[in-house]
Motif scaffolding. Structure first.
Motif, PDB file in Angstrom:
ATOM      1  N   GLU A 197       0.831  -1.209   0.000  1.00  0.00           N
ATOM      2  CA  GLU A 197       0.000   0.000   0.000  1.00  0.00           C
ATOM      3  C   GLU A 197       0.861   1.254   0.000  1.00  0.00           C
ATOM      4  OE1 GLU A 197      -4.114   1.456   2.085  1.00  0.00           O
ATOM      5  OE2 GLU A 197      -2.683   0.333   3.304  1.00  0.00           O
ATOM      6  N   ARG A 198       1.974   1.235   0.733  1.00  0.00           N
ATOM      7  CA  ARG A 198       2.888   2.381   0.727  1.00  0.00           C
ATOM      8  C   ARG A 198       3.467   2.596  -0.670  1.00  0.00           C
ATOM      9  NH1 ARG A 198       5.170   4.706   5.183  1.00  0.00           N
ATOM     10  NH2 ARG A 198       7.202   4.848   4.158  1.00  0.00           N
ATOM     11  N   ILE A 199       3.804   1.507  -1.357  1.00  0.00           N
ATOM     12  CA  ILE A 199       4.310   1.625  -2.734  1.00  0.00           C
ATOM     13  C   ILE A 199       3.230   2.235  -3.628  1.00  0.00           C
ATOM     14  CG2 ILE A 199       5.194   0.366  -4.733  1.00  0.00           C
ATOM     15  CD1 ILE A 199       7.118   0.385  -2.394  1.00  0.00           C
ATOM     16  N   TYR A 200       1.996   1.775  -3.444  1.00  0.00           N
ATOM     17  CA  TYR A 200       0.896   2.274  -4.266  1.00  0.00           C
ATOM     18  C   TYR A 200       0.695   3.774  -4.070  1.00  0.00           C
ATOM     19  CZ  TYR A 200      -3.771   2.846  -6.196  1.00  0.00           C
ATOM     20  OH  TYR A 200      -4.840   3.280  -6.928  1.00  0.00           O
ATOM     21  N   HIS A 201       0.768   4.230  -2.835  1.00  0.00           N
ATOM     22  CA  HIS A 201       0.581   5.654  -2.570  1.00  0.00           C
ATOM     23  C   HIS A 201       1.765   6.484  -3.078  1.00  0.00           C
ATOM     24  CE1 HIS A 201      -3.152   5.325  -0.529  1.00  0.00           C
ATOM     25  NE2 HIS A 201      -2.689   4.577   0.460  1.00  0.00           N
ATOM     26  N   TRP A 208       0.525  -1.326 -12.870  1.00  0.00           N
ATOM     27  CA  TRP A 208       1.066  -2.421 -12.075  1.00  0.00           C
ATOM     28  C   TRP A 208       1.040  -3.713 -12.882  1.00  0.00           C
ATOM     29  CZ3 TRP A 208       1.730  -2.652  -6.353  1.00  0.00           C
ATOM     30  CH2 TRP A 208       1.849  -1.371  -5.809  1.00  0.00           C
ATOM     31  N   VAL A 209       2.172  -4.389 -12.917  1.00  0.00           N
ATOM     32  CA  VAL A 209       2.282  -5.713 -13.530  1.00  0.00           C
ATOM     33  C   VAL A 209       2.715  -6.673 -12.433  1.00  0.00           C
ATOM     34  CG1 VAL A 209       3.492  -7.136 -15.223  1.00  0.00           C
ATOM     35  CG2 VAL A 209       2.876  -4.787 -15.794  1.00  0.00           C
ATOM     36  N   VAL A 210       1.990  -7.785 -12.273  1.00  0.00           N
ATOM     37  CA  VAL A 210       2.264  -8.677 -11.150  1.00  0.00           C
ATOM     38  C   VAL A 210       2.471 -10.115 -11.626  1.00  0.00           C
ATOM     39  CG1 VAL A 210       0.887  -7.203  -9.647  1.00  0.00           C
ATOM     40  CG2 VAL A 210      -0.155  -9.252 -10.637  1.00  0.00           C
ATOM     41  N   THR A 211       3.275 -10.832 -10.848  1.00  0.00           N
ATOM     42  CA  THR A 211       3.512 -12.247 -11.089  1.00  0.00           C
ATOM     43  C   THR A 211       3.776 -12.901  -9.741  1.00  0.00           C
ATOM     44  OG1 THR A 211       4.726 -13.801 -12.508  1.00  0.00           O
ATOM     45  CG2 THR A 211       6.025 -12.071 -11.430  1.00  0.00           C
ATOM     46  N   GLY A 212       3.849 -14.220  -9.709  1.00  0.00           N
ATOM     47  CA  GLY A 212       4.075 -14.922  -8.449  1.00  0.00           C
ATOM     48  C   GLY A 212       2.775 -15.381  -7.823  1.00  0.00           C
ATOM     49  N   GLY A 213       2.858 -16.450  -7.032  1.00  0.00           N
ATOM     50  CA  GLY A 213       1.669 -17.111  -6.519  1.00  0.00           C
ATOM     51  C   GLY A 213       0.791 -16.273  -5.615  1.00  0.00           C
ATOM     52  N   ASP A 214       1.362 -15.326  -4.878  1.00  0.00           N
ATOM     53  CA  ASP A 214       0.573 -14.547  -3.918  1.00  0.00           C
ATOM     54  C   ASP A 214       0.189 -13.164  -4.439  1.00  0.00           C
ATOM     55  OD1 ASP A 214       0.639 -16.542  -1.947  1.00  0.00           O
ATOM     56  OD2 ASP A 214       2.601 -15.862  -1.223  1.00  0.00           O
ATOM     57  N   ALA A 215       0.628 -12.794  -5.631  1.00  0.00           N
ATOM     58  CA  ALA A 215       0.480 -11.412  -6.094  1.00  0.00           C
ATOM     59  C   ALA A 215      -0.978 -10.985  -6.242  1.00  0.00           C
ATOM     60  CB  ALA A 215       1.217 -11.227  -7.419  1.00  0.00           C
ATOM     61  N   GLN A 216      -1.762 -11.775  -6.944  1.00  0.00           N
ATOM     62  CA  GLN A 216      -3.144 -11.359  -7.200  1.00  0.00           C
ATOM     63  C   GLN A 216      -3.963 -11.262  -5.916  1.00  0.00           C
ATOM     64  OE1 GLN A 216      -3.979 -14.221 -10.566  1.00  0.00           O
ATOM     65  NE2 GLN A 216      -5.139 -12.460 -11.298  1.00  0.00           N
ATOM     66  N   GLY A 220      -5.286  -7.724  -4.934  1.00  0.00           N
ATOM     67  CA  GLY A 220      -6.731  -7.656  -5.056  1.00  0.00           C
ATOM     68  C   GLY A 220      -7.375  -7.040  -3.826  1.00  0.00           C
ATOM     69  N   SER A 221      -6.763  -7.288  -2.672  1.00  0.00           N
ATOM     70  CA  SER A 221      -7.280  -6.721  -1.424  1.00  0.00           C
ATOM     71  C   SER A 221      -7.125  -5.207  -1.381  1.00  0.00           C
ATOM     72  CB  SER A 221      -6.543  -7.332  -0.227  1.00  0.00           C
ATOM     73  OG  SER A 221      -6.728  -8.730  -0.180  1.00  0.00           O
ATOM     74  N   LEU A 222      -6.145  -4.697  -2.110  1.00  0.00           N
ATOM     75  CA  LEU A 222      -5.900  -3.254  -2.122  1.00  0.00           C
ATOM     76  C   LEU A 222      -6.729  -2.535  -3.181  1.00  0.00           C
ATOM     77  CD1 LEU A 222      -2.009  -3.128  -1.708  1.00  0.00           C
ATOM     78  CD2 LEU A 222      -3.751  -2.758   0.032  1.00  0.00           C
TER      79      LEU A 222
END
Length: 249
Positions: A197-201, A208-216, A220-222
């Motif tokens: 969230e700090r990165i997003y702000h 945003w481009v995401v990869t990895g098992g936990d990314a989505q 998604g929660s944010l």
């Protein structure tokens, strides 16, 4: 990155050797044929690569053993070992010592710059959560590495005597955690979310481009608008490997 690069080999195997698993991605031209996670090349695929692009974050000794095993399987295939560089595929590395940037992060940044137009935040949420930022001009601005969810939990459990729970106790709830299982799993998740969230702000206008098992699940929660690219590192390896081969011709 402008334009579409054409593959320089008919059949390409990308070997992405991470800390906890090895990801094999088979390309025919620009098409991904299959993806497997194994500790050795998967059998009975019927796939014989013209060239192998090898990227590893493992130790030199482990990488050499894996290299030898795969090369023995395909002795006639051309071999290209990928490492982090100062510049590749129009992207400039932020590190003063470029080779010290993990090659998986480097390849992810290159792929993200290729698949998305504009300024990009790249998130790879696996064993570790890695965040990198690259602008529209292909300048890598730097990034972060934090423990992934499983690593945070394991670290907490390994350093304490009485924080213990069974996996069957892990359930979700809306209220404050009321069990050790929830306290640990949801606490680690909140730490990761707070970081992201700090990165997003800090970069609210970036894509945003995401990869990895936990990314989505995390992002998604944010409520972050994102593009999921499960084969991001392999795509980056394909781009860099092809550029290397073109340089030889």
């Amino acid at each position: 990155m402008e334009g579409k690069l054409v593959s320089v080999a008919a059949k390409v195997l990308v070997v992405d050797a991470g800390n906890t698993s090895i990801k094999f991605t088979a390309f025919e031209g620009e098409q991904v044929l299959w993806v497997e996670r194994e500790e050795s090349f998967p059998v009975n695929t019927g796939f014989s690569p013209d060239v192998i692009y090898f990227a590893s974050v493992r130790s030199k000794e482990q990488s050499a053993l894996l290299h030898a095993d795969i090369q023995a399987e395909f002795p006639c295939s051309e071999w290209v070992t990928l490492t982090s560089q100062a510049i590749a595929c129009g992207v400039r590395n932020a590190y003063i010592e470029p080779e010290r940037l993990g090659v998986d992060r480097w390849l992810g940044v290159i792929a993200a710059h290729y698949v998305v137009t504009g300024d990009v935040v790249v998130v790879d949420a696996g064993t570790a959560i890695k965040v990198d930022v690259v602008n529209n001009d292909g300048v890598h601005l730097g990034g972060y590495i934090t423990p992934g969810l499983a690593m945070m939990e394991e670290s907490l459990l390994s350093k304490t005597a009485r924080i213990r729970f069974d996996s069957r106790e892990v359930v979700e709830g809306d209220e404050l955690p009321n069990s050790t299982a929830r306290a640990v799993t949801e606490g680690c998740r909140e730490m990761a979310l707070g970081f992201l969230e700090r990165i997003y702000h800090r970069y609210p206008e970036f894509k945003w481009v995401v990869t990895g098992g936990d990314a989505q699940a995390l992002l998604g929660s944010l409520g972050v608008s994102l593009e999921c690219q499960p084969n991001l590192v392999a795509l980056g390896a394909k781009l860099v490997g092809d550029e290397r081969l073109r340089g030889k011709k």
